[in-house]
Structure formats: structure tokens, C-alpha cells
Design an enzyme around this catalytic site. Structure first.
Site, PDB file in Angstrom:
ATOM      1  N   CYS A   1      35.161  28.197  39.265  1.00 13.04           N
ATOM      2  CA  CYS A   1      35.906  28.727  37.796  1.00 13.04           C
ATOM      3  C   CYS A   1      37.750  27.745  37.907  1.00 13.04           C
ATOM      4  O   CYS A   1      37.533  26.655  36.658  1.00 13.04           O
ATOM      5  CB  CYS A   1      36.820  30.583  38.803  1.00 13.04           C
ATOM      6  SG  CYS A   1      36.824  31.380  37.739  1.00 13.04           S
TER       7      CYS A   1
ATOM      8  N   GLU B   1      30.396  31.258  46.198  1.00  9.10           N
ATOM      9  CA  GLU B   1      31.034  31.595  47.926  1.00  9.10           C
ATOM     10  C   GLU B   1      31.184  33.218  48.247  1.00  9.10           C
ATOM     11  O   GLU B   1      31.277  33.164  49.240  1.00  9.10           O
ATOM     12  CB  GLU B   1      32.209  30.609  48.212  1.00  9.10           C
ATOM     13  CG  GLU B   1      33.603  31.628  46.647  1.00  9.10           C
ATOM     14  CD  GLU B   1      33.422  30.847  45.540  1.00  9.10           C
ATOM     15  OE1 GLU B   1      32.934  30.686  45.034  1.00  9.10           O
ATOM     16  OE2 GLU B   1      34.884  31.000  45.512  1.00  9.10           O
TER      17      GLU B   1
ATOM     18  N   HIS C   1      31.857  32.299  40.934  1.00 11.40           N
ATOM     19  CA  HIS C   1      32.124  32.510  42.601  1.00 11.40           C
ATOM     20  C   HIS C   1      30.853  32.192  43.254  1.00 11.40           C
ATOM     21  O   HIS C   1      30.666  33.601  43.880  1.00 11.40           O
ATOM     22  CB  HIS C   1      32.795  33.606  42.547  1.00 11.40           C
ATOM     23  CG  HIS C   1      34.383  33.019  42.512  1.00 11.40           C
ATOM     24  ND1 HIS C   1      35.547  32.606  42.634  1.00 11.40           N
ATOM     25  CD2 HIS C   1      35.047  33.475  41.020  1.00 11.40           C
ATOM     26  CE1 HIS C   1      36.132  32.363  42.054  1.00 11.40           C
ATOM     27  NE2 HIS C   1      36.453  32.732  41.071  1.00 11.40           N
TER      28      HIS C   1
HETATM   29  N1  GLN Z   1      42.236  32.749  35.446  1.00  3.62           N
HETATM   30  C1  GLN Z   1      41.834  31.717  36.224  1.00  3.62           C
HETATM   31  C2  GLN Z   1      42.677  30.921  35.299  1.00  3.62           C
HETATM   32  O1  GLN Z   1      42.766  30.205  34.114  1.00  3.62           O
HETATM   33  C3  GLN Z   1      40.699  31.439  36.748  1.00  3.62           C
HETATM   34  C4  GLN Z   1      40.219  32.957  37.708  1.00  3.62           C
HETATM   35  C5  GLN Z   1      39.287  32.415  39.261  1.00  3.62           C
HETATM   36  O2  GLN Z   1      39.593  31.151  39.602  1.00  3.62           O
HETATM   37  N2  GLN Z   1      38.750  32.939  39.546  1.00  3.62           N
HETATM   38  O3  GLN Z   1      42.861  29.840  36.038  1.00  3.62           O
END
Ligand code: GLN
Length: 189
Positions: free
Chosen positions: A77, A172, A170
Site C-alpha cells: 500500500c 498482513e 494488505h
Molecule cells: N492512502 C495512503 C497513501 O497515499 C496509503 C494507504 C495505505 O497504506 N493503506 O499513502
């Protein structure tokens, strides 16, 4: 094997559980020097603008780029955002280790978080897994040398370039160990 969790910000604690399930040691990484003792590094989800600030303040940039020359990094992410190509937003300074264009918050705000079944191809196997997307980024383009391991709605959701892996979701949070195993379990790549 000892795997580090970049522990400046974000959901690094859940990754510790996964690494331990795989029988490896973990290390919360808060200082660049700690990278010396590690065989791999997880850059967790969180907020890429905050992560950029903390990476700068803790002088992690050059040490992480050096580390990436000989060890694997798994980014989930916000971690994927940090591994991808440059962002237009100057508050985010990425490592450019995986040649992908990444659109941040592509699905909207926190309320638009969701989970869905996706198919993953790692090694010779195809597996169906639950993928949890939280204010997720979307990979809008992949460059040369990028292998797509899984897609969601026609967009890559798991990618690999050389020894590094990036995920828009994610694993995890769903106790999925296969990406950590794939990232860190293969030697000599
Ligand atoms: N929206 C976050 C970003 O732009 C990422 C979201 C996340 O890691 N769950 O950094």
C-alpha cells in the site's frame, strides 16, 4: 533469517506476526544502522507523505537504496507507493525500485475500503486469496522488467521487479503469508 519492518509509521506490527509465522526473526527498524543486520525489509502501509518526511528526518533514503541492491524489499500500500515511480506530489519522494506508475487513493476515502477475492500467480501456483484494500493506490502502468503477480479489475495489484515486491492491498490483515515467503524466501535473486 532476520526481516526488518520499517517502523517509522503505519501498520508494521501486523507484518511482524506474518514474519514470525514463517519462522523468521523480526526487527523493528527505526535507525538506518539497523539495516546492516537484515536479510529483507518490509515497508508497511500507512501514509506516504508522512513516511517521506520521517525517512528524510531519519536519513533513511541512501541506506535503503543501498540495502535494495542486495536484499529484498516488500512494500504494501503506502509501501508500494514508496517503491514505485515518482509521484507528482512533491511531498512524496519515492525510491523508484519498481517501475510502476501509482495513483494514490484511487478508490476514494477510507470508507471506500473493501476486500475481494483475487487470483495470485507465484512460482508455478495459482491461488485465490482475500485482498483487503484500504484507501488503496492503483497501479496504472507497468514498465519493463515488472512481473504482474495478481490483478484486481484489470489493474495490477501485486508486482515484482527483480527481488522487490509491491502490493496495493494488505496481506498482513488476512494472515496471508505467501508474499512475504515469496519476497524473502528465495535466495540468490
Ligand atoms: N492512502 C495512503 C497513501 O497515499 C496509503 C494507504 C495505505 O497504506 N493503506 O499513502
Amino acid at each position: 533469517m532476520k526481516i526488518g519492518l520499517l517502523a517509522l509509521q503505519g501498520d508494521y506490527a501486523r507484518h511482524e506476526d506474518i514474519i514470525r509465522q514463517l519462522g523468521w526473526e523480526t526487527q523493528l527498524v527505526r535507525y538506518p544502522k539497523q539495516l546492516d543486520a537484515l536479510d529483507g525489509l518490509v515497508i508497511p502501509g500507512g501514509e506516504s507523505t508522512t513516511m517521506t518526511k520521517l525517512i528524510k528526518a531519519s536519513r533513511f533514503r541512501a541506506p535503503i537504496l543501498d540495502f535494495a541492491q542486495h536484499a529484498s524489499i516488500l512494500g504494501t500500500c503506502a509501501g508500494l507507493i514508496m517503491l514505485g515511480n515518482k509521484q507528482i506530489d512533491s511531498q512524496i519522494d519515492t525510491f523508484e525500485l519498481i517501475n510502476v506508475e501509482v495513483e494514490r487513493n484511487a478508490y476514494g476515502r477510507q470508507v471506500f475500503s473493501f476486500d475481494e477475492q483475487i487470483q495470485v500467480n507465484v512460482g508455478d501456483e495459482t491461488q485465490s486469496i482475500t485482498a483487503t484494500f484500504i484507501r488503496a493506490p492503483r497501479i496504472t502502468a507497468t514498465g519493463a522488467n515488472v512481473e504482474i503477480l495478481a490483478s484486481h479489475n484489470g489493474f495490477p495489484a501485486a508486482v515484482r521487479q527483480g527481488r522487490h515486491i509491491g502490493l496495493t492491498f494488505h496481506p498482513e490483515l488476512d494472515d496471508i503469508t505467501l508474499f512475504h515467503e515469496f519476497a524473502f524466501g528465495r535466495q540468490g535473486i
